[in-house]
Design an enzyme around this catalytic site. Structure first.
Site, short mmCIF file in Angstrom:
data_model
loop_
_atom_site.label_atom_id
_atom_site.label_comp_id
_atom_site.label_asym_id
_atom_site.label_seq_id
_atom_site.Cartn_x
_atom_site.Cartn_y
_atom_site.Cartn_z
N ASP B 9 -4.78 -1.16 1.10
CA ASP B 9 -4.15 -0.95 -0.20
C ASP B 9 -2.76 -1.57 -0.17
O ASP B 9 -1.92 -1.19 0.64
CB ASP B 9 -4.06 0.57 -0.45
CG ASP B 9 -3.50 0.91 -1.82
OD1 ASP B 9 -3.06 -0.02 -2.54
OD2 ASP B 9 -3.50 2.10 -2.17
N GLU B 106 -6.65 -3.42 -3.91
CA GLU B 106 -7.34 -2.62 -2.90
C GLU B 106 -8.67 -3.27 -2.55
O GLU B 106 -9.29 -3.89 -3.39
CB GLU B 106 -7.65 -1.21 -3.43
CG GLU B 106 -6.44 -0.38 -3.75
CD GLU B 106 -6.83 0.99 -4.29
OE1 GLU B 106 -7.94 1.48 -3.98
OE2 GLU B 106 -6.03 1.56 -5.04
MG LIG Z 1 -1.78 -0.16 -4.27
#
Ligand SMILES: [Mg+2]
Lengths: 79, 418
Positions: B9, B106
């Site tokens: 992420d 992500e």
């Molecule tokens: Mg993020």
């Protein structure tokens, strides 16, 4: 702490494989510096000047300097 | 040996990219937001410092400024974000080709095969994290686990610039004490239902009798129960080769079989609103609408049609999707699942071509959708609704809030599973 992003004019040699090798850097005020040797080429960010591209570690006048190629333009970190 | 899955992420993605390009702002509270002058002036992203002031994504600029008077406001630069998203992908592709994007910042990676070459999951996660930091100048948090759900949870646990390992030995200690809504796809509505019967943590959910949850939530109960226990076996689905978002789609297994045009129309609007909202969130427009229909005998058809112009307007997507449907369905069978997808995408602000003869209706509809998004972000999904969806609300159970209830999944997540 941070530095200025100074765009420069660059003379470039293309190798047979299509790789770009900087030969001569022309500073904003017109001064010219020849690149003695390219020591390393890799993708890297410039945290000091704020940018991201292909980073050339160059020897110029017996000093090591980073030169970036970012989206079609060349820049160095300047004071 | 089980699978090794990473979830990576990019931390405070938009704001991090902006701060990279403006090093003098690195120590200041920074947000990326829509135009202040227009009605859609909302916070799109914030950096860590702004977060400490309580600034939240989705709130109005004035709200954020009241918490943090020295907030630095920056306009979004979507083409740059796409470039960085693609750069991150190229880093990931050094280690595996099994990559599934989940939004622009992500993705999951299945590195089971790669561990033989590059070392175990944890060390590979560190390698990726360092490479991203050096090559892109921004940070990631990475979750390492044996399934996608825990990997995703891991990347949320410690950030920025951290690696979290959740394995079979520690998941009861690390995952189970967390609030139940930390689990992917457990939204506010499901959370409320679970809380009401005394399920507050993921561990509570995992230790509840599955049949009981099915009674409470239907098939969905079984799914989240499995997630909570680490039984999630959904594969990492390779996204398109170049990693760029090619389409945005939502699908839904209906609570009951659909039997008439009216049912379908309703669900198409629910799905299209969600697709439109996601397009607008990523600032994308699509030129093609695709629908997928699974009949109650599990046969599947997919059909598509194009617009003359790119759009992210929910009602246009819904109208087109319904038209495709009526042209292709003869009701010889009832329907179990519907999917709506927008494809052939461009970034919305790069493609600005106002027709000479445009009557301004298109722009008005876009503004309307943006306004509805902002109302819903402040007052909840059901604060504004289509009359169509109110009609049979009680009896047919088809008016589902796709975002808050999280019953609609990006198609890729369950690909091959529904
Ligand atoms: Mg993020």
């Amino acid at each position: 702490m941070w530095m200025r992003k100074a765009y420069v004019e660059v003379l470039v040699r293309y190798t047979r494989e299509g790789q770009k090798i900087p030969i001569l850097i022309i500073w904003e005020d017109g001064r010219k510096f020849s690149v003695d040797r390219v020591l390393d080429i890799r993708r890297a960010a410039s945290l000091k000047a704020g940018g991201q591209g292909i980073r050339y570690r160059c020897r110029i006048c017996s000093k090591e300097t980073f030169l970036w190629f970012e989206e079609g333009k060349w820049f160095v970190e300047a004071l | 040996m089980g699978r090794v899955i990473l979830h990576s992420d990019l931390n405070s993605f938009y704001a991090s990219v902006e701060c990279l390009y403006r090093p003098e702002l690195k120590k200041k509270p920074v947000v990326v937001c829509g135009k202040q002058s227009t009605r859609h002036g909302i916070i799109l992203a914030k950096n860590e410092i702004a977060k400490r002031f309580g600034v939240r994504t989705g709130e109005a600029i004035w709200e954020a400024q009241s918490k943090c008077p020295n907030l630095v406001l920056l306009p979004p630069n979507y083409s740059r974000y796409l470039r960085f998203s693609e750069l991150a992908m190229s880093v990931y592709r050094n280690y595996t080709d099994k990559i599934e994007s989940f939004g622009i910042d992500e993705c999951w990676m299945d590195i089971t095969e790669s561990t033989r070459l590059f070392g175990n999951g944890e060390s590979l996660a560190h390698k990726i994290k360092e490479k991203i930091k050096n090559e892109l100048g921004i940070t990631v948090s990475v979750g390492v686990s044996y399934n996608k759900i825990f990997a995703k949870l891991g990347s949320d646990l410690k950030k920025p610039d951290e690696v979290t390992v959740i394995n079979r030995d520690n998941f009861k200690d690390t995952v189970w004490p967390l609030p139940v809504n930390e689990l992917l796809y457990v939204g506010p509505a499901t959370k409320r239902k679970l809380n009401r019967i005394g399920i507050f943590t993921i561990g509570d959910l995992a230790n509840t009798h599955m049949a009981f949850l099915v009674k409470l939530l239907g098939k969905w109960g079984e799914t989240i129960w499995a997630f909570a226990n680490g039984y999630d076996a959904t594969p990492v689905n390779k996204t398109d080769h170049d990693g760029i978002i090619k389409s945005i789609g939502n699908s839904l297994t209906a609570p009951r079989d659909l039997t008439c045009d009216e049912d379908v129309k309703m669900l198409i609007y629910v799905l299209s609103e969600s697709v439109g909202k996601r397009l607008r969130k990523h600032n994308l427009k699509g030129k093609t609408v695709q629908i997928s229909i699974k009949a109650n005998d599990l046969s599947l058809i997919e059909r598509q049609a194009g617009f003359d112009d790119y759009t992210y307007t929910s009602s246009l997507i819904a109208e087109k999707a319904f038209k495709i449907f009526t042209r292709n369905w003869d009701w010889s069978k009832n329907i179990r699942l519907l999917g709506v997808r927008a494809a052939n995408l461009v970034t919305a602000n790069e493609y600005v071509q106002l027709s000479l003869f445009s009557d301004g209706r298109k722009a008005k509809r876009e503004l309307l959708d943006r306004s509805i998004d902002s109302i819903r972000s402040r007052f909840g999904h059901y604060s504004v609704q289509r009359a169509l969806l109110l009609r049979k609300k009680r009896e047919n159970g088809l008016n589902i809030n796709p975002v808050e209830d999280h019953v609609i999944h990006p198609i890729s997540f369950f690909k091959g599973h529904i």
